[in-house]
Write an enzyme that holds these catalytic residues in place. Structure first.
Site, PDB file in Angstrom:
ATOM      1  N   GLU A 116       0.799  -1.229   0.000  1.00  0.00           N
ATOM      2  CA  GLU A 116       0.000   0.000   0.000  1.00  0.00           C
ATOM      3  C   GLU A 116       0.832   1.280   0.000  1.00  0.00           C
ATOM      4  O   GLU A 116       0.455   2.263  -0.619  1.00  0.00           O
ATOM      5  CB  GLU A 116      -0.946   0.011   1.206  1.00  0.00           C
ATOM      6  N   SER A 491     -43.987 -36.256  34.304  1.00  0.00           N
ATOM      7  CA  SER A 491     -43.505 -36.891  35.530  1.00  0.00           C
ATOM      8  C   SER A 491     -42.230 -36.276  36.076  1.00  0.00           C
ATOM      9  O   SER A 491     -41.859 -36.547  37.220  1.00  0.00           O
ATOM     10  CB  SER A 491     -43.285 -38.386  35.281  1.00  0.00           C
TER      11      SER A 491
END
Length: 795
Positions: A116, A491
């Site tokens: 860059e 249950s």
């Protein structure tokens, strides 16, 4: 008078000495024209420079205020982390993990500078040599080259549009100069490397490293850094997942640039080019599969911070451990898929037309499967050929697989010539496949399940959530069944009724008759009720211990009737259950009320910790983006929470629930895990619409639920012991792998006689030795009454 003969030679001599004055008048005119044009050009250039100077002088004061850079505060997402710091989820438009420049590894900075802005530390914001070089390249090459420095890119990303105009470039240059004047080089580079967009919602290289490679930035190699450094130019074009060839070409160019600029050695250069990169699997959003728990944490933080939740960089640490979370996720999915294999094959997900030309086949398969994404291990595939004994299919990645033998059984009906054409597996059918078999893997045909499930585990000693899975697949169904699904517990609710009975003089040896019962409409207040046991049989008188282990419904109803429904309703409130969700009717004995899996875990934790009620806790601490502590949950112990039942009540209940896992409906627990310190209860509601298992060891409580969102039968043979218990066992095998066996010691107030435990005051002839309330029960129903009976619960 002069002699004319003498003058002629003189004239000739003069002409010979200055031939241009008369022989080349065109050249003289061209020279004067060139001089005039040069002067005009110089004047024009001077005028342009003056105008540009005036323009710059006028534009510079109108440049945007760069305080946003000098006091840079990036939008940082909310990060949800496990107890040990593993990332579980992120929330915010931008994924970003801000790193100071000192913490960014040198290899990453070098890779970025190489491609860059190699002269970043030499220029003052504008690289004039780079401008000239780019200009020459643009004249000699059809491909344009930019000359934007990193500082200019920062200026553009923060303040300018992306349009390519001369005016924007001028502003970009001026802003770059202004930024360089206000900030040091390292700060500019820091902002750039944390702000730049790199695809997949990742902003900055730290976030990109996690997104693409699944690792922290400090751990990346030269080759990986070069791949990331290639993304800023065009994140979509150079994405290594979707465009591997193009991305690799750019990566190798960057590695070359790193060598040219002296950032790496020749040896490192060769190693980097030879390295084969491995990317994060499927670019998954959440490889730990904590989507439900992360979303719950997000909701909690949002109530406090509102929209700032998604931008101020909050880090919320949960009590959840990533490894246990993954174990719970796998266990629940495996349990649901095992159930799914027993269901009727519903047919392919879709049908597509496949081209006859093999050259066009791969593209058509990829196109067709793009509408049917993979569901973790459940992969979509397009059938290329189908026979009763072999199916050949193509996967999304282009691989071709063969399915034979056991792998065809789940789809037998879809391969039959006599089957429904709509569910027939044929060429072009889109199906789901799953690889199973452990050491000898093979492919099997399956289908996306319609049934749902939930799993939650807590530490009963402090209420900390250890794992939470709110459903089969968060992408398909975001409804969190752990906290939002109100279901009948069946249950699995009986232990709370038995706990109430202990306070009324019942003991584990109290004998109760397992015999038929019938209640007419005047007794129930609605419809006649003739409850039954799950197996439809009645075993007569038996002790409470055996009745709970075998989940005898008739015994539970008689116990509740003797205890009193209003007393029991108040009693279950001690465990955190809401009274209005459990109406004071005898059906409460069979779990006719409504609970969530989280409430069940909270209730069972009371038994596990000796009688204390903890509010489940998910968030351990909260920090800001700098790591400063904003909140930390206090360390809780039993002494800090209310004692809702006596320790001796919890102890006796643990003794009863231990029998369930030893010889009762959950005997598979102790036999599989090979340890006695396991306690729990199965639960299956009427017509097997909900399957539960709730159980614990001293250090962990876990609850599993499986059922359909719109309640319907799971199947006549599907029970909590067959569906949910295996999920619980698989998770517990992991959670307890390093935990020594530790059974409960008897607390004060209990005594053991003949191998059974009693409250001190009920050890003799006191208390309820046997239940004899048959005289108060209604007479057996007549045949006419039985025709209108609503059998609410089987087990």
């Amino acid at each position: 008078m002069s002699d004319p003969k003498k003058k002629t030679p003189q004239r000739a001599s003069s002409e010979s000495e200055h031939p241009s004055h008369t022989a080349h008048p065109a050249l003289s005119f061209l020279g004067r024209s060139l001089a005039w044009l040069l002067g005009l050009a110089v004047a024009g250039a001077t005028a342009v420079l003056i105008l540009v100077g005036l323009g710059l002088a006028m534009a510079y004061p109108n440049l945007p205020d760069i305080q946003g850079l000098t006091d840079y505060r990036p939008k940082l997402p909310l990060r949800v982390l496990s107890a040990e710091g593993t990332l579980l989820g992120e929330f915010g438009e931008e994924r970003r993990n801000y790193l100071p420049v000192q913490e960014i590894p040198k290899v990453m900075k070098d890779a970025v500078l190489a491609i860059e802005d190699a002269r970043f530390y030499q220029h003052g914001g504008v690289d004039y040599l780079g401008v000239i070089r780019a200009g020459l390249a643009n004249v000699s090459d059809s491909r344009s080259q930019g000359a934007s420095t990193i500082t200019m890119q920062v200026a553009r990303n923060f303040y300018l549009s992306s349009e390519k105009t001369f005016v924007r470039k001028i502003y970009e240059i001026l802003l770059a100069l202004k930024i360089e004047n206000a900030l040091p080089k390292d700060k500019i580079l820091e902002i750039y490397m944390n702000q730049i967009f790199l695809g997949h919602r990742a902003y900055g290289f730290a976030a990109a490293s996690e997104v693409y490679f699944g690792k922290q930035l400090k751990d990346i190699s030269i080759a990986e850094a070069a791949m990331l450094a290639g993304l800023p130019k065009a994140p979509s074009a150079y994405n290594p997942i979707s465009n591997p060839r193009r991305a690799t070409v750019r990566q190798r160019h960057i590695i070359d640039r790193m060598l040219e600029n002296g950032f790496i050695s020749e040896e490192q250069h060769l190693e980097a080019k030879a390295q084969k990169l491995r990317y994060r699997p499927q670019m998954s959003e959440n490889t730990t599969h904590a989507e439900y728990v992360a979303e719950l944490a997000r909701q909690m933080i949002f109530t406090q911070y509102g929209e700032d939740t998604y931008s101020r960089g909050l880090n919320v640490y949960l009590t959840v451990r990533a490894d246990e979370q993954m174990s719970a996720y796998r266990a629940l999915r495996r349990g649901i898929m095992d159930y799914e294999r027993r269901q009727v094959y519903r047919g392919p997900e879709a049908f597509v037309d496949l081209p006859a030309d093999p050259a066009d086949l791969d593209a058509r398969v990829a196109e067709a499967l793009s509408d049917h994404p993979a569901n973790d291990e459940l992969l979509p595939a397009v059938v290329l050929s189908a026979e009763p004994k072999k199916v050949v299919a193509a996967l999304q990645n282009g691989d071709s697989i063969e399915i034979t033998g056991e792998g065809l059984k789940p789809a037998t009906s879809g391969l039959s010539d006599k089957g429904n054409p709509k569910t027939r597996i044929r060429r072009g059918a889109v199906i789901r496949v799953l690889q199973t078999g452990g050491n000898k893997p093979f492919w099997t045909i399956t289908q996306l399940p319609e049934v749902e499930g939930a799993f939650v585990s807590l530490d009963p000693r402090n209420g900390n959530v250890r794992a939470m899975v709110g459903g089969f697949d968060y992408a398909k169904n975001k409804f969190n069944h752990v906290t939002q699904a109100w279901r009948q517990p069946g249950s699995a609710f009986k232990p709370f009724i038995y706990s109430a009975a202990l306070e009324k003089g019942f003991t584990p040896s109290t004998v109760v008759n397992d015999a038929p019962l019938f209640f007419d409409a005047s007794t129930t207040g609605s419809q006649p009720w003739e409850p039954k046991n799950y197996d439809g049989t009645f075993d007569g008188p038996m002790p409470l211990r055996k009745a709970l282990a075998k989940s005898k419904n008739m015994v539970s109803i008689r116990v509740l009737q003797s205890t009193g429904v209003h007393f029991a309703q108040d009693w279950v409130g001690r465990f955190g259950f809401e009274a209005e969700k459990h109406p004071a009717y005898l059906t409460m004995a069979l779990g006719a009320g409504s609970v969530t899996p989280m409430l069940m875990a909270q209730g069972y934790a009371v038994f596990a910790n000796g009688g204390h009620l903890f509010t489940p806790r998910l968030i351990a601490k909260l920090t800001d983006d700098k790591g400063r502590l904003l909140y930390e949950a206090p360390e809780l112990s039993a002494e800090d929470t209310p004692q809702v039942i006596e320790p001796r009540n919890a102890f006796l209940m643990s003794q009863l629930l231990q029998e369930v896992t030893r010889s009762g409906t959950a005997a598979r627990a102790q036999s599989t895990l090979k340890r006695p310190d396991l306690y729990g209860k199965t639960g299956t509601t009427n017509d097997s619409m909900d399957a539960w298992f709730a159980g614990y060891q001293r250090e962990v409580v876990a609850v599993v639920w499986i059922g359909y969102d719109q309640p319907r039968k799971l199947g006549s043979r599907e029970t909590g012991g067959g569906l949910s218990l295996p999920v619980w066992i698989e998770y517990m095998s992991y959670a307890l792998r390093n935990v020594p066996v530790a059974e409960y010691a008897a607390p004060e107030g209990v005594v053991q006689l003949n191998g059974e435990w009693y409250y001190d005051e009920y050890a003799g002839n006191e208390g309820v030795r046997s239940l004899n309330n048959e005289a108060s029960l209604p007479k057996e129903a007549s045949p006419e009454e039985k025709k209108s009976i609503l059998d609410l619960f089987k087990r």
